[in-house]
Motif scaffolding. Structure first.
Motif, PDB file in Angstrom:
ATOM      1  N   SER A  20     -17.126   9.940  -7.893  1.00 29.72           N
ATOM      2  CA  SER A  20     -17.358   8.495  -7.821  1.00 29.72           C
ATOM      3  C   SER A  20     -17.219   7.973  -6.385  1.00 29.72           C
ATOM      4  O   SER A  20     -16.616   6.930  -6.142  1.00 29.72           O
ATOM      5  CB  SER A  20     -16.387   7.756  -8.746  1.00 29.72           C
ATOM      6  OG  SER A  20     -16.562   8.186 -10.074  1.00 29.72           O
ATOM      7  N   GLY A  21     -17.743   8.724  -5.443  1.00 27.27           N
ATOM      8  CA  GLY A  21     -17.754   8.309  -4.049  1.00 27.27           C
ATOM      9  C   GLY A  21     -16.482   8.607  -3.272  1.00 27.27           C
ATOM     10  O   GLY A  21     -16.414   8.359  -2.082  1.00 27.27           O
ATOM     11  N   ALA A  40     -12.343  19.151  -9.466  1.00 27.25           N
ATOM     12  CA  ALA A  40     -11.575  18.322  -8.535  1.00 27.25           C
ATOM     13  C   ALA A  40     -10.115  18.312  -8.984  1.00 27.25           C
ATOM     14  O   ALA A  40      -9.820  18.184 -10.172  1.00 27.25           O
ATOM     15  CB  ALA A  40     -12.112  16.899  -8.515  1.00 27.25           C
ATOM     16  N   GLU A  41      -9.213  18.461  -8.012  1.00 24.28           N
ATOM     17  CA  GLU A  41      -7.785  18.405  -8.307  1.00 24.28           C
ATOM     18  C   GLU A  41      -7.312  16.983  -8.062  1.00 24.28           C
ATOM     19  O   GLU A  41      -7.211  16.530  -6.931  1.00 24.28           O
ATOM     20  CB  GLU A  41      -7.028  19.393  -7.426  1.00 24.28           C
ATOM     21  CG  GLU A  41      -5.581  19.521  -7.796  1.00 24.28           C
ATOM     22  CD  GLU A  41      -4.890  20.651  -7.048  1.00 24.28           C
ATOM     23  OE1 GLU A  41      -3.667  20.756  -7.213  1.00 24.28           O
ATOM     24  OE2 GLU A  41      -5.552  21.395  -6.317  1.00 24.28           O
ATOM     25  N   LEU A  42      -7.048  16.269  -9.142  1.00 24.26           N
ATOM     26  CA  LEU A  42      -6.634  14.878  -9.056  1.00 24.26           C
ATOM     27  C   LEU A  42      -5.112  14.792  -9.020  1.00 24.26           C
ATOM     28  O   LEU A  42      -4.416  15.783  -9.153  1.00 24.26           O
ATOM     29  CB  LEU A  42      -7.190  14.098 -10.251  1.00 24.26           C
ATOM     30  CG  LEU A  42      -8.707  14.196 -10.448  1.00 24.26           C
ATOM     31  CD1 LEU A  42      -9.111  13.475 -11.717  1.00 24.26           C
ATOM     32  CD2 LEU A  42      -9.450  13.649  -9.256  1.00 24.26           C
ATOM     33  N   SER A  43      -4.597  13.603  -8.839  1.00 24.89           N
ATOM     34  CA  SER A  43      -3.145  13.434  -8.837  1.00 24.89           C
ATOM     35  C   SER A  43      -2.569  13.771 -10.207  1.00 24.89           C
ATOM     36  O   SER A  43      -3.289  13.862 -11.198  1.00 24.89           O
ATOM     37  CB  SER A  43      -2.793  12.000  -8.455  1.00 24.89           C
ATOM     38  OG  SER A  43      -3.360  11.106  -9.389  1.00 24.89           O
ATOM     39  N   ASP A  44      -1.270  13.955 -10.259  1.00 24.54           N
ATOM     40  CA  ASP A  44      -0.551  14.282 -11.495  1.00 24.54           C
ATOM     41  C   ASP A  44      -0.981  15.625 -12.085  1.00 24.54           C
ATOM     42  O   ASP A  44      -0.997  15.800 -13.297  1.00 24.54           O
ATOM     43  CB  ASP A  44      -0.712  13.182 -12.548  1.00 24.54           C
ATOM     44  CG  ASP A  44      -0.209  11.832 -12.072  1.00 24.54           C
ATOM     45  OD1 ASP A  44       0.708  11.814 -11.230  1.00 24.54           O
ATOM     46  OD2 ASP A  44      -0.746  10.811 -12.536  1.00 24.54           O
ATOM     47  N   PHE A  47      -6.964  18.367 -13.501  1.00 25.25           N
ATOM     48  CA  PHE A  47      -8.167  18.970 -12.964  1.00 25.25           C
ATOM     49  C   PHE A  47      -9.359  18.405 -13.722  1.00 25.25           C
ATOM     50  O   PHE A  47      -9.371  18.404 -14.949  1.00 25.25           O
ATOM     51  CB  PHE A  47      -8.114  20.491 -13.112  1.00 25.25           C
ATOM     52  CG  PHE A  47      -6.984  21.111 -12.331  1.00 25.25           C
ATOM     53  CD1 PHE A  47      -7.176  21.504 -11.023  1.00 25.25           C
ATOM     54  CD2 PHE A  47      -5.728  21.271 -12.902  1.00 25.25           C
ATOM     55  CE1 PHE A  47      -6.140  22.059 -10.287  1.00 25.25           C
ATOM     56  CE2 PHE A  47      -4.684  21.824 -12.179  1.00 25.25           C
ATOM     57  CZ  PHE A  47      -4.895  22.215 -10.866  1.00 25.25           C
ATOM     58  N   ALA A  48     -10.354  17.922 -12.983  1.00 22.18           N
ATOM     59  CA  ALA A  48     -11.531  17.316 -13.599  1.00 22.18           C
ATOM     60  C   ALA A  48     -12.751  18.175 -13.333  1.00 22.18           C
ATOM     61  O   ALA A  48     -12.988  18.587 -12.194  1.00 22.18           O
ATOM     62  CB  ALA A  48     -11.763  15.923 -13.033  1.00 22.18           C
ATOM     63  N   VAL A  49     -13.506  18.451 -14.387  1.00 23.53           N
ATOM     64  CA  VAL A  49     -14.795  19.117 -14.229  1.00 23.53           C
ATOM     65  C   VAL A  49     -15.782  18.047 -13.774  1.00 23.53           C
ATOM     66  O   VAL A  49     -15.912  17.010 -14.413  1.00 23.53           O
ATOM     67  CB  VAL A  49     -15.252  19.770 -15.547  1.00 23.53           C
ATOM     68  CG1 VAL A  49     -16.651  20.317 -15.426  1.00 23.53           C
ATOM     69  CG2 VAL A  49     -14.274  20.857 -15.966  1.00 23.53           C
ATOM     70  N   VAL A  50     -16.445  18.294 -12.642  1.00 24.66           N
ATOM     71  CA  VAL A  50     -17.323  17.296 -12.028  1.00 24.66           C
ATOM     72  C   VAL A  50     -18.780  17.692 -12.217  1.00 24.66           C
ATOM     73  O   VAL A  50     -19.173  18.812 -11.915  1.00 24.66           O
ATOM     74  CB  VAL A  50     -17.000  17.154 -10.516  1.00 24.66           C
ATOM     75  CG1 VAL A  50     -17.930  16.138  -9.872  1.00 24.66           C
ATOM     76  CG2 VAL A  50     -15.553  16.767 -10.317  1.00 24.66           C
ATOM     77  N   GLY A  53     -21.430  14.151  -9.622  1.00 26.20           N
ATOM     78  CA  GLY A  53     -20.555  13.207  -8.934  1.00 26.20           C
ATOM     79  C   GLY A  53     -19.608  12.432  -9.816  1.00 26.20           C
ATOM     80  O   GLY A  53     -18.908  11.538  -9.356  1.00 26.20           O
ATOM     81  N   ASN A  54     -19.579  12.746 -11.102  1.00 29.50           N
ATOM     82  CA  ASN A  54     -18.696  12.048 -12.038  1.00 29.50           C
ATOM     83  C   ASN A  54     -17.769  13.033 -12.736  1.00 29.50           C
ATOM     84  O   ASN A  54     -18.175  14.144 -13.077  1.00 29.50           O
ATOM     85  CB  ASN A  54     -19.507  11.304 -13.105  1.00 29.50           C
ATOM     86  CG  ASN A  54     -20.339  10.197 -12.501  1.00 29.50           C
ATOM     87  OD1 ASN A  54     -19.859   9.411 -11.694  1.00 29.50           O
ATOM     88  ND2 ASN A  54     -21.600  10.135 -12.879  1.00 29.50           N
ATOM     89  N   ALA A  55     -16.522  12.618 -12.962  1.00 27.45           N
ATOM     90  CA  ALA A  55     -15.571  13.446 -13.704  1.00 27.45           C
ATOM     91  C   ALA A  55     -15.990  13.435 -15.169  1.00 27.45           C
ATOM     92  O   ALA A  55     -16.081  12.380 -15.790  1.00 27.45           O
ATOM     93  CB  ALA A  55     -14.163  12.909 -13.544  1.00 27.45           C
TER      94      ALA A  55
END
Length: 77
Positions: A20-21, A40-44, A47-50, A53-55
Protein backbone atom coordinates in the motif's frame (compact mmCIF):
# COMPACT_ATOMS: atom_id res chain seq x y z
CA UNK A 1 2.20 -45.34 -15.46
CA UNK A 2 3.40 -43.32 -12.56
CA UNK A 3 4.58 -39.79 -12.95
CA UNK A 4 8.04 -38.97 -11.57
CA UNK A 5 8.21 -36.30 -8.91
CA UNK A 6 9.88 -33.24 -10.34
CA UNK A 7 12.15 -31.51 -7.86
CA UNK A 8 12.14 -27.74 -7.91
CA UNK A 9 14.30 -25.27 -6.07
CA UNK A 10 12.66 -22.19 -4.62
CA UNK A 11 14.92 -19.48 -3.25
CA UNK A 12 14.05 -17.11 -0.43
CA UNK A 13 15.92 -13.79 -0.47
CA UNK A 14 15.76 -10.63 1.62
CA UNK A 15 13.93 -7.82 -0.17
CA UNK A 16 12.17 -4.51 0.33
CA UNK A 17 8.45 -5.11 -0.17
CA UNK A 18 5.92 -2.39 -1.02
CA UNK A 19 2.56 -2.72 0.71
CA UNK A 20 0.00 0.00 0.00
CA UNK A 21 2.78 2.41 -0.94
CA UNK A 22 4.87 1.79 2.19
CA UNK A 23 8.18 -0.08 2.17
CA UNK A 24 8.70 -2.98 4.59
CA UNK A 25 11.46 -5.46 5.20
CA UNK A 26 10.52 -8.77 3.69
CA UNK A 27 11.34 -11.65 1.42
CA UNK A 28 11.00 -12.54 -2.24
CA UNK A 29 10.44 -16.13 -3.36
CA UNK A 30 11.89 -17.03 -6.73
CA UNK A 31 11.71 -20.11 -8.89
CA UNK A 32 14.60 -19.88 -11.32
CA UNK A 33 14.40 -16.32 -12.60
CA UNK A 34 10.67 -15.93 -11.97
CA UNK A 35 9.42 -14.29 -8.77
CA UNK A 36 6.48 -16.29 -7.45
CA UNK A 37 5.65 -14.26 -4.36
CA UNK A 38 6.57 -11.75 -1.68
CA UNK A 39 6.25 -11.76 2.08
CA UNK A 40 6.36 -8.54 4.13
CA UNK A 41 7.43 -8.63 7.78
CA UNK A 42 5.06 -6.29 9.59
CA UNK A 43 5.18 -5.15 13.20
CA UNK A 44 4.15 -7.52 15.99
CA UNK A 45 5.84 -10.47 14.24
CA UNK A 46 3.18 -10.74 11.54
CA UNK A 47 4.00 -11.84 8.03
CA UNK A 48 1.80 -10.76 5.12
CA UNK A 49 1.62 -12.44 1.74
CA UNK A 50 1.75 -9.57 -0.76
CA UNK A 51 0.05 -9.63 -4.17
CA UNK A 52 -0.12 -6.62 -6.48
CA UNK A 53 1.12 -4.31 -3.72
CA UNK A 54 -1.58 -5.31 -1.24
CA UNK A 55 -1.40 -7.55 1.84
CA UNK A 56 -3.59 -10.51 0.98
CA UNK A 57 -3.37 -12.77 4.03
CA UNK A 58 -1.53 -12.64 7.37
CA UNK A 59 0.41 -15.35 9.21
CA UNK A 60 2.22 -15.55 12.54
CA UNK A 61 5.24 -17.35 11.07
CA UNK A 62 7.36 -16.95 7.96
CA UNK A 63 7.15 -20.69 7.26
CA UNK A 64 3.35 -20.60 7.00
CA UNK A 65 3.44 -17.55 4.70
CA UNK A 66 5.99 -19.22 2.42
CA UNK A 67 3.95 -22.43 2.46
CA UNK A 68 0.86 -20.49 1.38
CA UNK A 69 2.71 -18.94 -1.57
CA UNK A 70 4.08 -22.31 -2.71
CA UNK A 71 0.68 -23.96 -2.34
CA UNK A 72 -1.03 -21.25 -4.41
CA UNK A 73 1.70 -21.41 -7.04
CA UNK A 74 1.31 -25.19 -7.35
CA UNK A 75 -2.46 -24.88 -7.69
CA UNK A 76 -2.24 -22.37 -10.51
CA UNK A 77 0.67 -23.87 -12.49
Amino acid sequence: MSKKDKKIEIQLADAKVLVSGQSYEGYALTLGKKEIGQVAELSDNQFAVVKNGNAEIFFKSLEKAVGNIIENYNLTH
